[in-house]
Write a protein that holds these residues in place. Structure first.
Motif, PDB file in Angstrom:
ATOM      1  N   LEU A 124       0.824  -1.212   0.000  1.00  0.00           N
ATOM      2  CA  LEU A 124       0.000   0.000   0.000  1.00  0.00           C
ATOM      3  C   LEU A 124       0.863   1.270   0.000  1.00  0.00           C
ATOM      4  O   LEU A 124       0.368   2.360  -0.263  1.00  0.00           O
ATOM      5  N   ASN A 125       2.147   1.075   0.326  1.00  0.00           N
ATOM      6  CA  ASN A 125       3.081   2.204   0.415  1.00  0.00           C
ATOM      7  C   ASN A 125       2.605   3.238   1.444  1.00  0.00           C
ATOM      8  O   ASN A 125       2.514   4.429   1.162  1.00  0.00           O
ATOM      9  N   VAL A 126       2.285   2.742   2.620  1.00  0.00           N
ATOM     10  CA  VAL A 126       1.803   3.613   3.708  1.00  0.00           C
ATOM     11  C   VAL A 126       2.611   3.314   4.979  1.00  0.00           C
ATOM     12  O   VAL A 126       3.213   2.243   5.089  1.00  0.00           O
ATOM     13  N   ASP A 127       2.622   4.264   5.912  1.00  0.00           N
ATOM     14  CA  ASP A 127       3.309   3.967   7.175  1.00  0.00           C
ATOM     15  C   ASP A 127       2.320   3.691   8.315  1.00  0.00           C
ATOM     16  O   ASP A 127       2.728   3.527   9.455  1.00  0.00           O
ATOM     17  N   TYR A 128       1.042   3.646   7.993  1.00  0.00           N
ATOM     18  CA  TYR A 128       0.053   3.138   8.944  1.00  0.00           C
ATOM     19  C   TYR A 128      -1.171   2.659   8.170  1.00  0.00           C
ATOM     20  O   TYR A 128      -1.402   3.100   7.033  1.00  0.00           O
ATOM     21  N   ILE A 129      -1.907   1.775   8.799  1.00  0.00           N
ATOM     22  CA  ILE A 129      -3.161   1.283   8.210  1.00  0.00           C
ATOM     23  C   ILE A 129      -4.289   1.717   9.138  1.00  0.00           C
ATOM     24  O   ILE A 129      -4.157   1.640  10.367  1.00  0.00           O
ATOM     25  N   ASP A 130      -5.371   2.197   8.572  1.00  0.00           N
ATOM     26  CA  ASP A 130      -6.455   2.709   9.423  1.00  0.00           C
ATOM     27  C   ASP A 130      -7.195   1.575  10.121  1.00  0.00           C
ATOM     28  O   ASP A 130      -7.434   1.644  11.328  1.00  0.00           O
ATOM     29  N   VAL A 131      -7.612   0.582   9.341  1.00  0.00           N
ATOM     30  CA  VAL A 131      -8.362  -0.536   9.935  1.00  0.00           C
ATOM     31  C   VAL A 131      -7.713  -1.834   9.454  1.00  0.00           C
ATOM     32  O   VAL A 131      -7.711  -2.123   8.250  1.00  0.00           O
ATOM     33  N   TRP A 132      -7.167  -2.590  10.400  1.00  0.00           N
ATOM     34  CA  TRP A 132      -6.548  -3.890  10.044  1.00  0.00           C
ATOM     35  C   TRP A 132      -7.475  -4.982  10.586  1.00  0.00           C
ATOM     36  O   TRP A 132      -7.837  -4.965  11.771  1.00  0.00           O
TER      37      TRP A 132
END
Ligand code: SF4
Ligand code: SF4
Length: 343
Positions: A94-102
Motif C-alpha cells: 500500500l506504500n503507507v506507514d500506517y493502516i487505518d483498519v486492520w
C-alpha cells in the motif's frame, strides 16, 4: 451521506470501495477507477492481502491523498508471526506507514475463531500493531453470523465486516443490533450478493435503510462507481414499487442462492458445496481465476460421487436443494469454461 464508523469515530461516506474486482484490471485502469471514487467523495477503501495486487493499486491511486482516506486491509493468517509478516507486506504494497483498519480475514468457523483469539494467535498481532501505531483500529470479517456474534462478545473489536443484502439478511436480527449496542462499526460486504441480484441500486438503498456504517460494493469500472455513488446521493430511500421488486427478486433467489454460511460443510465426499454454488459470484469478482479453476477441478472429481446422503440439505438453513444444484452448477461452470476456451 456520511456515517460514523462505530467507536473509531471515523466519518465514512456510506458507499465505500470494495477492492476485490480491481485485481483483474491493468494498473492504469485500476488507478483511474479508484481515483474516480475518490473524486466522488468515497473515503473508505477496503482491500486484503489475499486480493492479488489490489493493495498495490489502491496505494498507488491514493498516495497523494493518504490523509484524506481510510484504508482497511486484512490478514488471512491465524497465528501471530504470520499476521505480523502480512502487516509488513500490506504496508509495503500500500506504500503507507500506517493502516487505518486492520482486520482478521474470513473468520467463519468457531475453530478459526479460537485459533485467532489464542495467546499466540493473530489477534495479539493486531493489538500489538495498534499499540505500536502501525494500525489505528482493528476489526474482524467473516460470513457466519454466529461466529461473529461470539467474536464481538469475546473481544472489543472496533469494526466487523459481514455480508448483508436483501437475499442474505440474517444479520439484521441479532448482529447489527448487537454491534450498534457495542458501538462497533459495521462494514457491509457483498451488498450485491456477488452480482446475483437483479436490482443492484435498489439493493444498496435497501441496506442503507438499516443501521450500518458503510457498504463496500466491489467496483471495476468508472461507470459502476458513478452509478453506485450518484444513485445513492440522488435518491436514498425506497419506493413502494422498489420494495415490491425486492420481494419478487427474493422469491426468485430464495431456493437457489447460496448464502455462504457453510453450515452444510464438510461433505463426507469432499464436494466443495458452497464454493461451487457460489461460483458465479467468484467469476464476477475474479474472472476465470486460478481459484475458479481449482473449484472446477475439485467439483468435477467429487460431484459424481455424491451419494445423496442428504446430510447437507438437512443442515442448510435455507433448505436449498443442494444435490440438484451442485449438478446444475457444475454443468453451467463447465459450459462457461468451454466457451471461454479455459478447458
Ligand atoms: S448429499 Fe451429496 S453433497 Fe450432500 S453431503 Fe451427501 S454426498 Fe455431500
Ligand atoms: S448451501 Fe446452504 S448451508 Fe451451505 S453454504 Fe449455502 S446457504 Fe449455507
Amino acid at each position: 451521506m456520511y456515517r460514523v464508523l462505530g467507536k473509531t469515530n471515523l466519518r465514512v461516506f456510506v458507499v465505500g470501495f470494495g477492492g476485490i474486482p480491481i485485481r483483474v484490471l491493468s494498473i492504469d485502469d485500476a488507478v483511474k477507477v479508484v481515483r474516480r471514487a475518490y473524486e466522488l467523495g468515497v473515503n473508505f477503501y477496503d482491500t486484503a492481502r489475499g486480493y492479488g495486487d489490489s493493495e498495490r493499486k489502491i496505494g498507488l491511486a491514493l498516495k497523494d491523498v493518504r490523509e484524506n482516506v481510510i484504508i482497511a486491509t486484512k490478514t488471512p493468517s491465524r497465528d501471530y508471526d504470520g499476521a505480523m509478516r502480512d502487516l509488513e507486506k500490506s504496508m509495503s504494497e500500500l506504500n503507507v506507514d500506517y493502516i487505518d483498519v486492520w482486520q482478521l480475514h474470513n473468520v467463519s468457523s468457531f475453530d478459526t475463531l479460537e485459533r485467532v483469539l489464542s495467546s499466540d494467535g493473530a489477534l495479539q498481532a493486531l493489538r500489538d500493531a495498534r499499540q505500536d501505531g502501525k494500525v489505528r483500529f482493528i476489526g474482524i470479517t467473516g460470513h457466519n453470523i454466529e461466529v461473529l456474534l461470539k467474536a464481538i462478545e469475546a473481544y472489543s473489536f472496533d469494526t466487523i465486516q459481514f455480508p448483508f443484502n436483501y437475499i442474505a439478511d440474517d444479520a439484521k436480527y441479532e448482529l447489527i443490533p448487537k454491534a450498534r449496542e457495542l458501538n462497533i462499526g459495521t462494514i457491509i460486504m457483498k451488498p450485491l450478493a456477488g452480482g446475483e441480484l437483479s436490482y443492484p441500486i435498489v439493493a444498496l438503498r435497501y441496506i442503507l435503510g438499516h443501521d450500518v456504517s458503510v457498504i463496500i460494493p466491489g467496483m471495476k469500472s468508472i461507470s459502476e462507481v458513478e452509478e453506485n455513488v450518484n444513485s445513492i446521493i440522488e435518491n436514498p430511500t425506497l419506493s413502494e414499487e422498489e420494495l415490491r421488486l425486492i420481494e419478487e427478486d427474493k422469491a426468485r433467489l430464495d431456493k437457489v442462492f447460496c448464502r455462504g454460511c457453510m453450515y452444510c460443510m464438510p461433505c463426507p465426499n469432499s464436494i466443495p458445496i458452497s464454493p461451487l454454488l457460489r461460483i458465479q459470484q467468484f467469476i464476477n469478482r475474479t474472472g476465470f481465476s486460478e481459484a475458479v479453476l481449482r473449484i472446477y477441478e475439485r467439483a468435477k472429481q467429487t460431484v459424481p460421487n455424491c451419494t445423496k446422503c442428504l446430510q447437507c440439505e438437512e443442515k442448510c438453513p435455507y433448505k436449498l436443494p443442494i444435490t440438484q444444484l451442485i449438478q446444475e452448477k457444475l454443468a453451467w461452470l463447465e459450459s462457461q469454461l468451454k466457451s471461454s476456451h479455459k478447458i
